[in-house]
Design a protein around this motif. Structure first.
Motif, PDB file in Angstrom:
ATOM      1  N   ALA A 157       0.837  -1.202   0.000  1.00 17.10           N
ATOM      2  CA  ALA A 157       0.000   0.000   0.000  1.00 17.10           C
ATOM      3  C   ALA A 157       0.872   1.252   0.000  1.00 17.10           C
ATOM      4  N   PHE A 158       2.013   1.186   0.696  1.00 17.13           N
ATOM      5  CA  PHE A 158       2.937   2.319   0.787  1.00 17.13           C
ATOM      6  C   PHE A 158       4.335   1.829   0.417  1.00 17.13           C
ATOM      7  N   LEU A 159       4.860   2.339  -0.673  1.00 16.45           N
ATOM      8  CA  LEU A 159       6.164   1.912  -1.191  1.00 16.45           C
ATOM      9  C   LEU A 159       7.044   3.146  -1.322  1.00 16.45           C
ATOM     10  N   VAL A 160       8.090   3.242  -0.501  1.00 14.86           N
ATOM     11  CA  VAL A 160       8.918   4.447  -0.448  1.00 14.86           C
ATOM     12  C   VAL A 160      10.386   4.042  -0.474  1.00 14.86           C
ATOM     13  N   ARG A 161      11.174   4.765  -1.240  1.00 12.69           N
ATOM     14  CA  ARG A 161      12.610   4.512  -1.258  1.00 12.69           C
ATOM     15  C   ARG A 161      13.382   5.813  -1.349  1.00 12.69           C
ATOM     16  N   ASP A 162      14.639   5.769  -0.946  1.00 13.05           N
ATOM     17  CA  ASP A 162      15.594   6.871  -1.117  1.00 13.05           C
ATOM     18  C   ASP A 162      14.999   8.188  -0.626  1.00 13.05           C
ATOM     19  N   SER A 163      14.522   8.168   0.613  1.00 11.88           N
ATOM     20  CA  SER A 163      13.888   9.355   1.191  1.00 11.88           C
ATOM     21  C   SER A 163      14.422   9.604   2.589  1.00 11.88           C
ATOM     22  N   LYS A 164      14.577  10.878   2.928  1.00 15.33           N
ATOM     23  CA  LYS A 164      15.088  11.291   4.232  1.00 15.33           C
ATOM     24  C   LYS A 164      14.000  12.007   5.024  1.00 15.33           C
ATOM     25  N   ASP A 165      14.111  11.908   6.348  1.00 13.82           N
ATOM     26  CA  ASP A 165      13.184  12.604   7.257  1.00 13.82           C
ATOM     27  C   ASP A 165      11.737  12.246   6.946  1.00 13.82           C
ATOM     28  N   LEU A 166      11.496  10.973   6.702  1.00 11.02           N
ATOM     29  CA  LEU A 166      10.166  10.489   6.351  1.00 11.02           C
ATOM     30  C   LEU A 166       9.346  10.270   7.616  1.00 11.02           C
ATOM     31  N   LEU A 167       8.067  10.721   7.584  1.00 12.80           N
ATOM     32  CA  LEU A 167       7.152  10.498   8.697  1.00 12.80           C
ATOM     33  C   LEU A 167       5.874   9.857   8.169  1.00 12.80           C
ATOM     34  N   LEU A 168       5.581   8.648   8.659  1.00 17.14           N
ATOM     35  CA  LEU A 168       4.326   7.979   8.362  1.00 17.14           C
ATOM     36  C   LEU A 168       3.524   7.941   9.655  1.00 17.14           C
ATOM     37  N   ASP A 169       2.492   8.764   9.739  1.00 17.95           N
ATOM     38  CA  ASP A 169       1.732   8.968  10.977  1.00 17.95           C
ATOM     39  C   ASP A 169       0.266   8.591  10.717  1.00 17.95           C
ATOM     40  N   GLY A 170      -0.161   7.471  11.281  1.00 17.16           N
ATOM     41  CA  GLY A 170      -1.546   7.064  11.106  1.00 17.16           C
ATOM     42  C   GLY A 170      -1.840   6.529   9.726  1.00 17.16           C
ATOM     43  N   VAL A 171      -0.921   5.724   9.153  1.00 10.59           N
ATOM     44  CA  VAL A 171      -1.157   5.142   7.827  1.00 10.59           C
ATOM     45  C   VAL A 171      -1.709   3.740   7.996  1.00 10.59           C
ATOM     46  N   SER A 172      -2.527   3.302   7.027  1.00  8.28           N
ATOM     47  CA  SER A 172      -3.146   1.994   7.155  1.00  8.28           C
ATOM     48  C   SER A 172      -3.700   1.538   5.822  1.00  8.28           C
ATOM     49  N   THR A 173      -4.050   0.232   5.765  1.00  8.48           N
ATOM     50  CA  THR A 173      -4.877  -0.309   4.695  1.00  8.48           C
ATOM     51  C   THR A 173      -5.911  -1.218   5.323  1.00  8.48           C
ATOM     52  N   ARG A 174      -7.137  -1.105   4.876  1.00 11.12           N
ATOM     53  CA  ARG A 174      -8.193  -1.986   5.370  1.00 11.12           C
ATOM     54  C   ARG A 174      -8.313  -3.247   4.521  1.00 11.12           C
ATOM     55  N   GLU A 175      -7.532  -3.335   3.460  1.00  8.13           N
ATOM     56  CA  GLU A 175      -7.568  -4.494   2.574  1.00  8.13           C
ATOM     57  C   GLU A 175      -6.152  -5.031   2.384  1.00  8.13           C
ATOM     58  N   PRO A 176      -5.549  -5.561   3.460  1.00  7.83           N
ATOM     59  CA  PRO A 176      -4.171  -6.061   3.351  1.00  7.83           C
ATOM     60  C   PRO A 176      -4.094  -7.263   2.408  1.00  7.83           C
ATOM     61  N   LEU A 177      -2.943  -7.400   1.752  1.00  6.68           N
ATOM     62  CA  LEU A 177      -2.718  -8.471   0.787  1.00  6.68           C
ATOM     63  C   LEU A 177      -1.773  -9.506   1.395  1.00  6.68           C
ATOM     64  N   ALA A 178      -2.072 -10.770   1.128  1.00  6.31           N
ATOM     65  CA  ALA A 178      -1.258 -11.842   1.710  1.00  6.31           C
ATOM     66  C   ALA A 178       0.174 -11.802   1.214  1.00  6.31           C
ATOM     67  N   GLY A 179       0.374 -11.404  -0.037  1.00  5.12           N
ATOM     68  CA  GLY A 179       1.708 -11.493  -0.613  1.00  5.12           C
ATOM     69  C   GLY A 179       2.521 -10.219  -0.586  1.00  5.12           C
ATOM     70  N   ALA A 180       2.037  -9.185   0.089  1.00  5.13           N
ATOM     71  CA  ALA A 180       2.761  -7.913   0.083  1.00  5.13           C
ATOM     72  C   ALA A 180       2.645  -7.239   1.443  1.00  5.13           C
ATOM     73  N   PRO A 181       3.700  -6.568   1.891  1.00  2.00           N
ATOM     74  CA  PRO A 181       3.602  -5.822   3.147  1.00  2.00           C
ATOM     75  C   PRO A 181       2.717  -4.593   2.969  1.00  2.00           C
ATOM     76  N   VAL A 182       2.202  -4.093   4.069  1.00  2.00           N
ATOM     77  CA  VAL A 182       1.471  -2.818   4.020  1.00  2.00           C
ATOM     78  C   VAL A 182       2.428  -1.698   3.662  1.00  2.00           C
ATOM     79  N   ILE A 183       3.605  -1.696   4.290  1.00  3.13           N
ATOM     80  CA  ILE A 183       4.617  -0.657   4.056  1.00  3.13           C
ATOM     81  C   ILE A 183       5.920  -1.330   3.642  1.00  3.13           C
ATOM     82  N   ARG A 184       6.553  -0.826   2.608  1.00  3.29           N
ATOM     83  CA  ARG A 184       7.901  -1.261   2.245  1.00  3.29           C
ATOM     84  C   ARG A 184       8.780  -0.027   2.137  1.00  3.29           C
ATOM     85  N   LEU A 185       9.878  -0.020   2.897  1.00  2.00           N
ATOM     86  CA  LEU A 185      10.823   1.089   2.896  1.00  2.00           C
ATOM     87  C   LEU A 185      12.191   0.588   2.461  1.00  2.00           C
TER      88      LEU A 185
END
Length: 539
Positions: free
Chosen positions: A442-470
């Protein structure tokens, strides 16, 4: 002749901006020979009525109900052009004389607009009538060159592309080069240049040669309650604000084949030479359909775009919703802008912020050192949005040499085939963002500085993928976020990277694996291009 207009009903004087205009004369184009049955051109009659108003020190040129055929209409100061309900002004495609102007961010000799002028003051275009021109007729007369193979093509023609190349060597170019390029260009429908105190309201546009309303070097402009129907016309941007300031756009309905409302400030070397920003712009209460971008900033950013607010917008079937774009060597940038309170349905990309955009005829370049032509995006706030049925919910593409800085996205609910993708950012902040993606994190982020994820979510999680990948996001903070039932992996990071992340107050009891390290490449699949432009591959 001028005062035969006084036989018009007094109600007209009330309709046109109230009592302050009541004493001004009204000039009915029929009294000057206009043919309401369209049997002959009304160009000369309209010109005569406008000149009579000018001689009187100002007034209203009145277009009563009827079907009129006309050529270009040159406006004058202190004028109201009133197109009454039931009136249609039709502008056939034609070869037109040229005038100084700007085309796609470059100062050039351009065809005179269908309606407009330069150095205007106190001008109103109003009424409930129709302004019409057929984009297909113009395209047959002046076609663009589509790219093939190694040939990038052209938005206009070979002489235009040659002019753009010469301007990168020296700007301005020789007069002869402007003259050669001019016949390949199409006019804007309504165009004001170096003008002040302009009002456009109520009228309906059906078709356009190119940009429908083009404000160039203009100040204190109001556009309200205008209807624009130009889909699927080529390059028929609805409202283009070009190096102009103090502009207010409200209550408009736009269905177009290009950007709905777009803010520009010049392109490349010529735009840097002119160096005039677009700034202090308010957009509110508009509905946009079919457009490339509902509200777009750029890609002509060379003179800077700043202090823009776009609120209370609905989008249906647009290729992009919020769109901020530039190109790697365009220069200038975008700063201090806000987008708030939007709904989007069936869009290509809900939110798109990129410095990799290519206009027709342009070729992608590689990474370069920071210099005066490196575009800067900073201090951008996007909030209170609902995005449904997107191909990509949110796409953020910064440059490694100049990351997008201070982008804040808050209170967004989005669904799409893929979720949020972001790279090359500094101080990217997501607050209360829910993304439900059909595939991938749901959230795919790379090569980023000073990142803030505050109150992020997915109501439809997938078995084969993380909710967040950094990936390569040292010091990122994940705070007050929640794993819903069915979550496999909540957060995945690259090998050896978890220890560089900060977790505060998250509720992850529903996640089988709250946080893991894994060697994975979720970036290998690139979404297909949303427009007829090359696919961007940064992996």
């Amino acid at each position: 002749m001028a005062f035969r207009c006084l036989r018009l009903l007094p109600a007209l004087l009330i309709l046109v901006n109230g009592c302050a205009w009541g004493a001004a004369p009204v000039f009915n184009i029929v009294d000057y020979g206009a043919r309401p049955d369209g049997s002959a051109s009304s160009t000369d009659a309209i010109r005569a009525a406008i000149q009579a108003a000018k001689a009187a020190g100002g007034g209203t040129v009145f277009v009563p109900a009827g079907n009129y055929t006309t050529g270009p209409i040159e406006l004058v100061s202190n004028l109201i052009l009133y197109i009454d309900a039931g009136a249609t002004l039709r502008f056939p495609a034609a070869k037109l004389p040229f005038t100084a102007g700007r085309q796609q961010g470059v100062e050039a000799l351009t065809p005179v607009p269908l309606i407009g002028g330069r150095n205007l003051e106190n001008v109103t275009i109003t009424g409930r009538g129709v302004l019409s021109s057929d984009n297909a007729e113009w395209m047959r007369m002046m076609p663009r060159e589509k790219g093939s193979g190694a040939d990038a093509g052209s938005a206009n023609g070979p002489n235009w592309e040659r002019l753009l190349q010469l301007l990168e060597v020296k700007t301005p170019a020789a007069e002869e080069d402007y003259r050669k390029a001019a016949p390949e260009l199409r006019p804007s429908f309504v165009h004001t240049m170096d003008s002040h105190n302009i009002l456009i309201e109520g009228v309906r546009f059906v078709g356009s040669p190119m940009w429908t309303i083009h404000l160039l070097y203009s100040d204190d402009v109001v556009i309200r309650d205008v209807t624009i129907e130009t889909y699927p016309g080529v390059h028929t941007d609805g409202i283009a604000v070009d190096s102009s300031r103090n502009v207010r756009i409200s209550g408009c309905s736009i269905d177009t084949g290009d950007d709905g409302i777009v803010i520009k400030s010049g392109k490349d070397a010529d735009g840097l030479r002119v160096n005039r920003p677009s700034e202090d712009i308010i957009i509110t209460g508009c509905n946009v359909r079919h457009a490339h971008g509902a509200v777009t900033l750029g890609s002509e950013t060379s003179g800077w775009i700043r202090r823009v607010v776009a609120s209370n917008i609905t989008c249906q079937g647009t290729q992009m919703g919020v769109r901020i774009k530039s190109s790697r060597s365009r220069g200038g940038g975008v700063e201090d802008v806000r987008f708030d309170n939007w709904t989007m349905n069936d869009v290509g990309q809900g939110i798109n912020v990129t410095n990799y955009y290519l206009m027709e005829g342009e070729v992608r370049g590689g990474q370069a050192p920071v210099f005066n032509r490196t575009p800067v995006f900073r201090n951008i706030a996007i909030s209170n949005m609902t995005i449904r049925g997107a191909r990509v919910a949110i796409d953020i593409e910064g440059l490694p040499e100049m990351p997008i800085s201070g982008l804040r996205i808050g209170n967004v609910i989005a669904s799409g085939k893929s979720g949020l993708k972001a790279y090359n950012t500094v101080a990217l902040q997501l607050d209360d963002v829910e993304v439900n993606a059909a595939g991938g994190p749901a959230f795919l982020v790379r090569d980023s500085k000073d990142l803030l994820l505050d109150g992020v979510s997915t109501r439809e999680p997938l078995a084969g993928a993380p909710v967040i990948r950094l990936d390569r996001c040292p010091g990122a903070i994940v705070r007050a976020s929640r794993a819903f039932a069915g979550t496999g992996t909540f957060l995945s990071a690259g090998l050896g990277e978890l220890k560089k992340l900060v977790f505060v107050g998250n509720i992850l009891i529903n996640a089988r694996r709250p946080a893991v390290e894994a060697k994975a490449d979720y970036w290998r699949e690139t979404e297909p291009a949303t427009e007829a432009e090359p696919v961007v591959r940064h992996r």
